[in-house]
Design a protein around this motif. Structure first.
Motif, PDB file in Angstrom:
ATOM      1  N   SER A  35     122.038 137.062 -36.237  1.00 39.68           N
ATOM      2  CA  SER A  35     121.968 136.438 -37.564  1.00 39.68           C
ATOM      3  C   SER A  35     122.794 137.168 -38.613  1.00 39.68           C
ATOM      4  N   SER A  36     123.213 138.392 -38.344  1.00 40.11           N
ATOM      5  CA  SER A  36     124.050 139.120 -39.309  1.00 40.11           C
ATOM      6  C   SER A  36     125.467 138.540 -39.388  1.00 40.11           C
ATOM      7  N   PHE A  37     125.794 137.632 -38.477  1.00 45.24           N
ATOM      8  CA  PHE A  37     127.119 137.013 -38.463  1.00 45.24           C
ATOM      9  C   PHE A  37     127.135 135.646 -39.140  1.00 45.24           C
ATOM     10  N   ARG A  38     126.051 135.269 -39.845  1.00 45.30           N
ATOM     11  CA  ARG A  38     126.046 133.988 -40.555  1.00 45.30           C
ATOM     12  C   ARG A  38     127.223 133.987 -41.519  1.00 45.30           C
ATOM     13  N   GLY A  39     127.884 132.853 -41.605  1.00 43.50           N
ATOM     14  CA  GLY A  39     129.105 132.751 -42.397  1.00 43.50           C
ATOM     15  C   GLY A  39     130.342 132.934 -41.542  1.00 43.50           C
TER      16      GLY A  39
END
Length: 164
Positions: A35-39
């Motif tokens: 989820s840290s890669f959202r975007g």
């Protein structure tokens, strides 16, 4: 198809659904959370084992064509059931510039979540999930044992995403 194999394939997250979040250590022991890669788009590549022939060929093809992923604003996360120590040696030997994630303990838990863990052999099957910037699975494929993925499948799926 055996009942166990059919059940495993039934557990593969559906295209159009939210990608299950997870956190695993990379080859340096650093925690990596999906989820840290959202975007940003994510190409999640499950493979059986470090240092094996087909796996090395597939990951080297990704390494040699990393611009294809970068041009699509995509990060590659490669996941196996190997330990972070094995993955560090493997990444160094092959010159991989992307994270290799250790689904080592609990053994294969993330691969199981994605429906690609083969409990009989203790390894992940060759599964690929392309996840868009919003965390939605836009493409998935699981190849039979011994069959390499077609790199053109990555190109086509990434072309359909556009830049985030």
């Amino acid at each position: 198809m055996t009942a166990a194999l059919a059940a495993a394939f039934a557990a593969v997250p559906a295209v159009g659904g939210t990608a299950p979040d997870f956190e695993l250590p990379n080859q340096y022991g650093e925690p990596v959370r999906l989820s840290s890669f959202r975007g940003q788009n994510v190409v999640l590549v499950f493979y059986p084992f470090a240092f094996s022939g087909i796996c090395t060929g597939e990951l080297c093809e990704i390494r040699d064509n990393l611009a294809v992923f970068e041009d699509a604003n995509a990060v590659v996360l490669a996941v196996s059931v190997d330990s972070k120590f094995s993955l560090r040696a493997y990444a160094a030997q092959e010159g991989y510039g992307f994270d290799l994630l250790a689904d080592f303990w609990p053994h294969g838990s993330v691969a199981s979540t994605y429906g690609v863990f083969d409990a009989e052999s203790g390894m992940a099957r060759r599964g690929t999930f392309i996840i868009d910037a919003a965390g939605i699975i836009r493409f998935s494929v699981v190849n039979p044992r011994g069959q390499a993925r077609d790199f053109e499948g990555y190109r086509s799926a990434l072309a359909g995403l556009g830049r985030a």
